[in-house]
Design an enzyme around this catalytic site. Structure first.
Site, PDB file in Angstrom:
ATOM      1  N   SER A  79       0.769  -1.276  -0.112  1.00 58.97           N
ATOM      2  CA  SER A  79       0.071  -0.051  -0.213  1.00 58.97           C
ATOM      3  C   SER A  79       0.890   1.076   0.025  1.00 58.97           C
ATOM      4  O   SER A  79       1.628   1.382  -0.869  1.00 58.97           O
ATOM      5  CB  SER A  79      -1.069  -0.207   1.218  1.00 58.97           C
ATOM      6  OG  SER A  79      -1.536   0.902   1.381  1.00 58.97           O
ATOM      7  N   ASP A 130      -1.405   1.405  -3.799  1.00 61.21           N
ATOM      8  CA  ASP A 130      -2.291   0.367  -4.171  1.00 61.21           C
ATOM      9  C   ASP A 130      -3.704   0.686  -4.606  1.00 61.21           C
ATOM     10  O   ASP A 130      -4.732  -0.261  -4.956  1.00 61.21           O
ATOM     11  CB  ASP A 130      -2.340  -1.125  -3.339  1.00 61.21           C
ATOM     12  CG  ASP A 130      -3.085  -0.833  -2.087  1.00 61.21           C
ATOM     13  OD1 ASP A 130      -3.227   0.572  -1.796  1.00 61.21           O
ATOM     14  OD2 ASP A 130      -3.546  -1.630  -1.542  1.00 61.21           O
ATOM     15  N   ASP A 148      -6.216   1.856  -3.110  1.00 61.32           N
ATOM     16  CA  ASP A 148      -7.530   1.870  -2.165  1.00 61.32           C
ATOM     17  C   ASP A 148      -7.876   2.917  -1.293  1.00 61.32           C
ATOM     18  O   ASP A 148      -8.847   2.949  -0.746  1.00 61.32           O
ATOM     19  CB  ASP A 148      -7.420   0.406  -1.703  1.00 61.32           C
ATOM     20  CG  ASP A 148      -6.520   0.303  -0.546  1.00 61.32           C
ATOM     21  OD1 ASP A 148      -5.601   1.205  -0.394  1.00 61.32           O
ATOM     22  OD2 ASP A 148      -6.457  -0.817  -0.001  1.00 61.32           O
ATOM     23  N   GLU A 193     -12.261   5.908   6.342  1.00 61.29           N
ATOM     24  CA  GLU A 193     -11.213   6.244   7.226  1.00 61.29           C
ATOM     25  C   GLU A 193     -10.962   7.872   6.884  1.00 61.29           C
ATOM     26  O   GLU A 193     -10.973   8.137   5.712  1.00 61.29           O
ATOM     27  CB  GLU A 193     -10.263   5.276   7.294  1.00 61.29           C
ATOM     28  CG  GLU A 193     -10.588   3.820   7.599  1.00 61.29           C
ATOM     29  CD  GLU A 193      -9.241   3.072   7.909  1.00 61.29           C
ATOM     30  OE1 GLU A 193      -8.811   2.388   9.012  1.00 61.29           O
ATOM     31  OE2 GLU A 193      -8.366   2.852   6.886  1.00 61.29           O
ATOM     32  N   ARG A 238      -2.910   4.869  20.355  1.00 67.20           N
ATOM     33  CA  ARG A 238      -3.393   3.344  19.900  1.00 67.20           C
ATOM     34  C   ARG A 238      -2.044   2.986  19.267  1.00 67.20           C
ATOM     35  O   ARG A 238      -1.131   3.749  18.516  1.00 67.20           O
ATOM     36  CB  ARG A 238      -4.158   3.463  19.157  1.00 67.20           C
ATOM     37  CG  ARG A 238      -4.191   4.208  17.632  1.00 67.20           C
ATOM     38  CD  ARG A 238      -5.572   3.679  17.075  1.00 67.20           C
ATOM     39  NE  ARG A 238      -5.352   2.442  16.025  1.00 67.20           N
ATOM     40  CZ  ARG A 238      -4.669   2.247  15.237  1.00 67.20           C
ATOM     41  NH1 ARG A 238      -3.941   3.315  14.654  1.00 67.20           N
ATOM     42  NH2 ARG A 238      -4.494   0.977  14.650  1.00 67.20           N
ATOM     43  N   GLY A 270      -1.355  -1.110  13.794  1.00 74.70           N
ATOM     44  CA  GLY A 270      -1.392  -2.405  13.535  1.00 74.70           C
ATOM     45  C   GLY A 270      -0.562  -2.776  12.197  1.00 74.70           C
ATOM     46  O   GLY A 270      -0.514  -3.845  11.696  1.00 74.70           O
ATOM     47  N   THR A 271       0.143  -1.761  11.563  1.00 77.63           N
ATOM     48  CA  THR A 271       0.912  -1.974  10.430  1.00 77.63           C
ATOM     49  C   THR A 271       2.224  -1.604  10.549  1.00 77.63           C
ATOM     50  O   THR A 271       3.237  -2.012   9.723  1.00 77.63           O
ATOM     51  CB  THR A 271       0.093  -1.214   9.228  1.00 77.63           C
ATOM     52  OG1 THR A 271       0.329   0.166   9.597  1.00 77.63           O
ATOM     53  CG2 THR A 271      -1.042  -1.544   8.859  1.00 77.63           C
TER      54      THR A 271
HETATM   55  P1  NG1 Z   1      -2.330   1.675  11.603  1.00 78.41           P
HETATM   56  O1  NG1 Z   1      -0.945   1.483  11.473  1.00 78.41           O
HETATM   57  O2  NG1 Z   1      -2.862   0.407  12.376  1.00 78.41           O
HETATM   58  O3  NG1 Z   1      -2.522   3.129  12.081  1.00 78.41           O
HETATM   59  C1  NG1 Z   1      -3.051   2.419   9.040  1.00 78.41           C
HETATM   60  C2  NG1 Z   1      -4.056   3.334   9.054  1.00 78.41           C
HETATM   61  C3  NG1 Z   1      -5.332   2.849   8.949  1.00 78.41           C
HETATM   62  C4  NG1 Z   1      -5.511   1.677   7.879  1.00 78.41           C
HETATM   63  C5  NG1 Z   1      -4.320   0.562   7.858  1.00 78.41           C
HETATM   64  C6  NG1 Z   1      -4.235  -0.107   6.708  1.00 78.41           C
HETATM   65  C7  NG1 Z   1      -4.021   5.553   9.972  1.00 78.41           C
HETATM   66  C8  NG1 Z   1      -3.724   6.435  11.146  1.00 78.41           C
HETATM   67  N1  NG1 Z   1      -3.840   4.471  10.201  1.00 78.41           N
HETATM   68  O4  NG1 Z   1      -3.334   1.499  10.259  1.00 78.41           O
HETATM   69  O5  NG1 Z   1      -6.306   3.507   8.938  1.00 78.41           O
HETATM   70  O6  NG1 Z   1      -5.560   2.243   6.632  1.00 78.41           O
HETATM   71  O7  NG1 Z   1      -3.153   1.367   7.906  1.00 78.41           O
HETATM   72  O8  NG1 Z   1      -3.739   0.081   5.729  1.00 78.41           O
HETATM   73  O9  NG1 Z   1      -4.206   6.148   8.827  1.00 78.41           O
HETATM   74 ZN    ZN Z   2      -3.718   1.059   0.251  1.00 78.69          ZN
END
Ligand code: NG1
Ligand code: ZN
Length: 528
Positions: A64, A279, A281, A371, A496, A499-500
């Site tokens: 992405s 990518d 999206d 988002e 928080r 997650g990535t």
């Molecule tokens: P994380 O890294 O969990 O904050 C990010 C984006 C999400 C989502 C994911 C997947 C922000 C703050 N966070 O997640 O909205 O798009 O990547 O691509 O933009």
């Molecule tokens: Zn993407």
């Protein structure tokens, strides 16, 4: 398939000394760490397809908006949705198996656990974005699929949403809910037919699209010949040959995070600009006003635009008792939530990650989810679609609105957020409303906000509740954040774990930019 064949194939992709986790966006990290992971994801895809009685599962290789040295892999479930969460743990366990024998063993354990029938032929399709590392990872995937006898097909470089679309088309072919032709041409035809009808006798000037030098560039160019001449699309930052340019100084993430124009764009006042991510999206819009001030039109602005337009069409069609809801995350600007509620529409806040938003959106006849970073779409429930397509209009005006509404349901990629589909959606709505970007922007004024990231020793020590708006751990930290927030006007802040990425994110918004920046810095300082 024989034990030897699987173990031997796995042997070509040894696991590095690393712990892997299937996160919000699948597995994502430096590409050189990924071959074994992608191989094992291939095995998981085969099992998933068998478990789903041979329905087609998708595997997308992409990272992405991440920088060029990264890559990633994620699975797509039969209806084009993200992999069901309960299976993420199996992916994680397979990826972390320490030997080829352990991979085989876990694979057979899963076969037994799910009572998988031997005679089901699994089917998997795959695609990738334009990264230098993608072909080798595709090979790792193919080796796994071949090792376990999967009927597979590669689609080359595609956008993530295109692959989601094709998966759904393949699994619905020949049914009464067929989604479309399972080809890229079918995708372009579906979107463009709806767009061209919605834009009949309308025009809307031009839009410049920054494609982050990713796969969205060539795919937008492929789409263009299908579109009528109602808008002029200028494609920029579409160099996919120079790998180092991907997502660099361009793209939706750059624009959203920095809240400024990509350096390559010299904006004309009140002209429309949009940026995709690597990518395709995600999409964000922006413009500069007469005083050359930059204004961002992010996912929240797209969600409010879409929800109000669809609400008007439903009403004008004479359809009653139709629920429309807007699903957001904690990153949604406070002003957008207030605006939506003022329109009488319900809003829901879910944890970050499209699967959560998607799930919550299913509760409505029409669920609009975005988002703030521009990743989102609109879902129409099966019964809502049935009502829309069987509704008998009682006047020419109702008939017109209903035709528009039907075309909107075709224009939107309902499997997942899709920058190309969202681009056309926004263009249609602005043309119908005859809105320049400043009129769109004027719906509400964003509260100044700031997104920061902090490197911490262990991001897993940060645990949240209330759709990630509050921390439960580390103990006592939330009280300190609340105390800081209390010192600023109209302020909100939360922390928080990403997650990535291996970071913790800090978000702050407040009445003025100075306050939002200061609050973000002070909260970030609490994490040291
Ligand atoms: P994380 O890294 O969990 O904050 C990010 C984006 C999400 C989502 C994911 C997947 C922000 C703050 N966070 O997640 O909205 O798009 O990547 O691509 O933009
Ligand atoms: Zn993407």
């Amino acid at each position: 398939m024989s034990q030897e064949a699987i173990i031997a194939a796995s042997g070509a992709y040894p696991k590095p000394a690393q712990t892997f986790q299937y996160g919000t966006a699948g597995f994502r990290m430096k590409a050189e760490l990924l071959p074994s992971v992608v191989f094992r994801v291939g095995l998981l895809a085969a099992l998933r397809s068998k478990f789903k009685n041979g329905q087609v599962i998708g595997v997308m290789i992409t990272a992405s908006h991440n920088p060029p040295p990264d890559n990633g892999v994620k699975l797509i479930d039969p209806m084009g949705e993200m992999l069901e969460s309960s299976w993420e743990a199996y992916g994680t366990a397979l990826a972390n198996a320490e030997s080829d024998e352990a991979v085989y063993e876990y694979y057979t354990q899963l076969e037994q656990k799910f009572n998988i029938k031997k005679d089901v032929v699994p089917q998997v399709i795959y695609g990738s974005d334009t990264r230098e590392s993608s072909p080798a990872l595709v090979q790792a995937l193919k080796d796994a699929l071949d090792a376990v006898g999967v009927k597979s097909q590669g689609f080359g470089a595609v956008t993530t949403p295109q692959l989601h679309y094709i998966v759904r088309c393949l699994n619905t072919q020949g049914t009464d809910h067929a989604y479309g032709e399972p080809t890229l041409e079918g995708y372009y035809k579906k979107l463009s037919t709806a767009f061209n009808q919605l834009m009949t006798n309308r025009s809307n000037g031009s839009v410049t699209v920054d494609c982050a030098n990713g796969v969205g560039g060539p795919k937008l160019r492929e789409l263009q010949p299908y579109l009528n001449n109602s808008i002029e699309i200028t494609v920029t930052n579409d160099d996919t040959e120079t790998f180092s340019k991907l997502n660099s100084q361009s793209g939706a993430d750059y624009v959203k995070t920095n809240q400024r124009l990509p350096p390559s764009v010299s904006a004309q006042p009140l002209a429309r600009y949009a940026s995709l991510d690597g990518d395709a999206d995600r999409i964000v819009y922006y413009y500069v006003d007469k005083n050359s001030i930059f204004h961002l039109l992010d996912g929240d602005k797209i969600a409010t635009l879409a929800a109000s337009f669809i609400g008007d069409l439903v009403h004008s069609s004479g359809i009653t008792d139709f629920s429309i809801g807007v699903v957001q995350t904690a990153y949604a600007n406070g002003s957008s939530t207030a605006y939506i509620e003022k329109q009488g529409l319900p809003t829901v806040c879910t944890p970050t990650g499209v699967k959560h938003l998607h799930h919550a959106a299913l509760a409505y006849d029409c669920g609009v989810y975005f988002e703030a970073n521009g990743h989102g779409t609109v879902l129409f429930s099966p019964s809502a679609l049935q009502r829309i397509f069987s509704h008998a209009p009682e006047s020419p005006a109702q008939d017109t609105a209903l035709t528009h509404l039907k075309n909107i349901t075709e224009l939107i990629n309902q499997t997942v957020g899709d920058a190309l589909s969202d681009l056309l959606l926004v263009e249609v709505i602005l043309a119908h409303k005859r809105w320049t970007p400043d009129l769109w922007d004027a719906c509400y004024t964003d509260l100044p906000n700031r997104l920061e990231k902090a490197e911490v020793e262990d991001r897993n020590a940060y645990k949240t509740t209330d759709a990630e708006r509050k921390l439960t751990h580390p103990a006592g930290l939330q009280d300190k954040i609340d105390a800081l927030v209390g010192k600023y006007d109209q302020a909100r802040s939360f922390v928080r774990p990403s997650g990535t990425e291996n970071v913790v994110r800090v978000y702050a918004e407040a009445a003025t930019k100075v306050q939002a920046d200061e609050l973000a810095q002070k909260v970030k300082a609490l994490l040291k």
